[in-house]
Design a protein around this motif. Structure first.
Motif, PDB file in Angstrom:
ATOM      1  N   SER A   1      33.881  27.247  50.662  1.00 28.80           N
ATOM      2  CA  SER A   1      34.471  26.289  51.603  1.00 28.80           C
ATOM      3  C   SER A   1      33.781  26.306  52.958  1.00 28.80           C
ATOM      4  O   SER A   1      33.869  25.340  53.720  1.00 28.80           O
ATOM      5  CB  SER A   1      35.962  26.572  51.789  1.00 28.80           C
ATOM      6  OG  SER A   1      36.166  27.826  52.431  1.00 28.80           O
ATOM      7  N   MET A   2      33.075  27.372  53.263  1.00 27.49           N
ATOM      8  CA  MET A   2      32.360  27.445  54.533  1.00 27.49           C
ATOM      9  C   MET A   2      31.266  26.399  54.634  1.00 27.49           C
ATOM     10  O   MET A   2      30.902  25.967  55.735  1.00 27.49           O
ATOM     11  CB  MET A   2      31.736  28.844  54.693  1.00 27.49           C
ATOM     12  CG  MET A   2      32.749  29.970  54.777  1.00 27.49           C
ATOM     13  SD  MET A   2      31.927  31.583  54.813  1.00 27.49           S
ATOM     14  CE  MET A   2      33.356  32.677  54.837  1.00 27.49           C
TER      15      MET A   2
ATOM     16  N   THR B   1      33.226  22.426  52.406  1.00 29.92           N
ATOM     17  CA  THR B   1      34.558  22.062  52.900  1.00 29.92           C
ATOM     18  C   THR B   1      35.658  22.569  51.966  1.00 29.92           C
ATOM     19  O   THR B   1      35.447  22.756  50.763  1.00 29.92           O
ATOM     20  CB  THR B   1      34.767  20.543  53.119  1.00 29.92           C
ATOM     21  OG1 THR B   1      34.934  19.886  51.867  1.00 29.92           O
ATOM     22  CG2 THR B   1      33.616  19.940  53.910  1.00 29.92           C
ATOM     23  N   ASN B   2      36.837  22.756  52.539  1.00 28.30           N
ATOM     24  CA  ASN B   2      37.976  23.268  51.769  1.00 28.30           C
ATOM     25  C   ASN B   2      38.410  22.291  50.679  1.00 28.30           C
ATOM     26  O   ASN B   2      38.785  22.707  49.576  1.00 28.30           O
ATOM     27  CB  ASN B   2      39.151  23.612  52.696  1.00 28.30           C
ATOM     28  CG  ASN B   2      39.459  22.524  53.692  1.00 28.30           C
ATOM     29  OD1 ASN B   2      38.785  21.495  53.782  1.00 28.30           O
ATOM     30  ND2 ASN B   2      40.498  22.738  54.490  1.00 28.30           N
TER      31      ASN B   2
ATOM     32  N   ALA C   1      40.540  28.847  50.621  1.00 29.38           N
ATOM     33  CA  ALA C   1      39.712  27.698  51.018  1.00 29.38           C
ATOM     34  C   ALA C   1      40.004  27.294  52.456  1.00 29.38           C
ATOM     35  O   ALA C   1      39.082  26.976  53.224  1.00 29.38           O
ATOM     36  CB  ALA C   1      39.957  26.530  50.071  1.00 29.38           C
ATOM     37  N   ASN C   2      41.274  27.303  52.834  1.00 25.98           N
ATOM     38  CA  ASN C   2      41.641  26.926  54.204  1.00 25.98           C
ATOM     39  C   ASN C   2      41.159  27.956  55.229  1.00 25.98           C
ATOM     40  O   ASN C   2      40.752  27.587  56.338  1.00 25.98           O
ATOM     41  CB  ASN C   2      43.159  26.750  54.310  1.00 25.98           C
ATOM     42  CG  ASN C   2      43.637  25.462  53.670  1.00 25.98           C
ATOM     43  OD1 ASN C   2      42.925  24.461  53.668  1.00 25.98           O
ATOM     44  ND2 ASN C   2      44.831  25.469  53.105  1.00 25.98           N
TER      45      ASN C   2
ATOM     46  N   SER D   1      37.025  28.045  55.297  1.00 24.85           N
ATOM     47  CA  SER D   1      36.463  26.854  55.948  1.00 24.85           C
ATOM     48  C   SER D   1      36.550  26.939  57.462  1.00 24.85           C
ATOM     49  O   SER D   1      35.884  26.181  58.178  1.00 24.85           O
ATOM     50  CB  SER D   1      37.197  25.598  55.460  1.00 24.85           C
ATOM     51  OG  SER D   1      38.548  25.591  55.904  1.00 24.85           O
TER      52      SER D   1
ATOM     53  N   GLY E   1      32.870  23.474  57.780  1.00 21.25           N
ATOM     54  CA  GLY E   1      33.832  23.942  56.791  1.00 21.25           C
ATOM     55  C   GLY E   1      34.996  23.004  56.566  1.00 21.25           C
ATOM     56  O   GLY E   1      35.548  22.932  55.475  1.00 21.25           O
ATOM     57  N   ASN E   2      35.381  22.283  57.596  1.00 20.86           N
ATOM     58  CA  ASN E   2      36.465  21.310  57.462  1.00 20.86           C
ATOM     59  C   ASN E   2      36.297  20.222  58.523  1.00 20.86           C
ATOM     60  O   ASN E   2      35.574  20.414  59.511  1.00 20.86           O
ATOM     61  CB  ASN E   2      37.837  21.993  57.559  1.00 20.86           C
ATOM     62  CG  ASN E   2      37.961  22.852  58.806  1.00 20.86           C
ATOM     63  OD1 ASN E   2      37.726  22.375  59.908  1.00 20.86           O
ATOM     64  ND2 ASN E   2      38.346  24.112  58.639  1.00 20.86           N
TER      65      ASN E   2
ATOM     66  N   ASN F   1      43.146  25.591  62.809  1.00 24.58           N
ATOM     67  CA  ASN F   1      42.671  26.235  61.583  1.00 24.58           C
ATOM     68  C   ASN F   1      43.747  27.088  60.931  1.00 24.58           C
ATOM     69  O   ASN F   1      44.019  26.929  59.740  1.00 24.58           O
ATOM     70  CB  ASN F   1      41.420  27.068  61.880  1.00 24.58           C
ATOM     71  CG  ASN F   1      40.157  26.233  61.835  1.00 24.58           C
ATOM     72  OD1 ASN F   1      39.666  25.880  60.765  1.00 24.58           O
ATOM     73  ND2 ASN F   1      39.608  25.913  62.995  1.00 24.58           N
TER      74      ASN F   1
END
Length: 370
Positions: free
Chosen positions: A91-92, A95-96, A131-132, A135, A141-142, A315
């Motif tokens: 995810s980094m 993206t998540n 994932a959250n 990221s 990441g998001n 975040n």
């Protein structure tokens, strides 16, 4: 009528942003100034990243990596941790949202073929958290990180100084939560071995991804990269354009209009700025629980210069409720489509894990920020 309700339910945040923009337009009538509200750099880079990642997924890269990480004889605890950590680290960069779209279905397959479906709820919930949290580390990441990094014109080192400690704390919590459960040896085998469908396309997408990262970190003009990606995808596989999340891009545009208009209503702007001053992280977390963290980042950024609290708050604010991060809805929808799904039990486990982690990370982050 039912179809319209279904669309609104599916794209609730998009319609909220549209409504907010429309209401604000009553007080600040549409004009050429609206164009200045929109951060075209964020939209262009987000479009590039979504298109490129869709291409990497299409050629099978992520499935190949997932199989290599999980195949063979291993204990169940190690398998579950592998499934969670692949979401955390991937995810980094991808993206998540994409991490969950890609690896939750894969995990469902793995747990099904190994007769471990009783652990599906816990693994899926932990993958969502991972994932959250993963990221959080990078600007790509998001979506909220990409926006805040651009909005505050941040230096890369300053950004990572903010996100790295909290991301590491999140990793420690994930590892702690993952040590529970029985350890039994199982053999993970796949009847169909995944392969990269096109090495040539793989190299092309990796090059485009590196170019996009260069645009994020301001080494290359984003407009040049946007044109290169656009032309390249037209040649490689134009069907990838249909896989872009245009509703997310539209949501950004509507919130740009809304926050731009609010910023032009001086009494409202002054009131909101005073209200959140010194409470940026708390407001970020609380608002994310009902509005989700991407719109929260766009909204609050116009009323504070405390980017550190806002980055951390939006975040970790992705933890908590199911709507705190729209990525969480993805894994929930994927889980409820499985055989013998138990939605209420999933929500209970998901909420408990998220609440505990959110409280711990909020306390930890408050000490860092202050």
């Amino acid at each position: 009528m039912n179809e319209f309700k279904r669309i609104i339910k599916k794209e609730a945040v998009l319609f909220i942003s549209l409504l907010a923009a429309a209401v604000s337009a009553v007080f600040v009538p549409p004009s050429a100034k609206y164009i200045s509200y929109i951060d075209f750099k964020v939209l262009a880079i987000l479009f590039c990243l979504m298109t490129i990642v869709a291409g990497l997924k299409e050629i099978g890269l992520f499935n190949v990596l997932a199989q290599k990480m999980t195949s063979g004889t291993r204990n169940t605890r190690g398998l579950f941790l592998s499934l969670v950590l692949i979401c955390f680290f991937s995810s980094m960069l991808i993206t998540n949202d994409v991490a969950l779209i890609t690896f939750v279905p894969f995990s469902i397959l793995v747990l099904t073929v190994t007769a471990q479906t009783e652990h599906l709820i816990t693994v899926t919930a932990m993958q969502t958290v991972a994932a959250n949290l993963g990221s959080m580390l990078t600007p790509v990441g998001n979506p909220q990180n990409l926006y805040l990094y651009s909005f505050y014109d941040m230096k890369s080192l300053d950004f990572f100084r903010i996100t790295l400690p909290v991301t590491l704390a999140g990793l420690v919590l994930i590892l702690f939560f993952s040590i529970f459960g029985k350890r039994e040896m199982i053999n993970v085998e796949f009847s169909l071995k995944e392969t990269i469908s096109s090495k040539k396309n793989l190299y092309a997408f990796i090059l485009l991804f590196v170019l996009s990262l260069a645009a994020v970190f301001r080494f290359v003009d984003y407009k040049i990269v946007f044109v290169i990606v656009l032309l390249s995808v037209l040649v490689i596989d134009r069907s990838l354009f249909s896989k872009v999340d245009y509703s997310l891009l539209a949501t950004f545009i509507f919130f740009f209009v809304f926050t731009g208009n609010i910023g032009n209503i001086e009494p409202v702007k002054n009131y909101l700025s005073t209200l959140i001053k010194g409470r940026e992280m708390l407001f970020s977390v609380m608002l994310s629980q009902v509005l989700s963290n991407v719109p929260t980042a766009v909204l609050l950024s116009n009323f504070t210069v405390d980017f550190k609290s806002l980055i951390v708050g939006t975040n970790i604010g992705g933890l908590g409720t199911l709507v705190a991060s729209l990525a969480s809805l993805i894994s929930y929808k994927l889980y409820v489509q499985t055989e013998n799904a138990k939605p209420l039990k999933y929500l209970g486990v998901f909420t408990l894990i998220n609440a505990v982690m959110l409280i711990i990370l909020f306390i930890f982050s408050s000490m860092l920020v202050n």
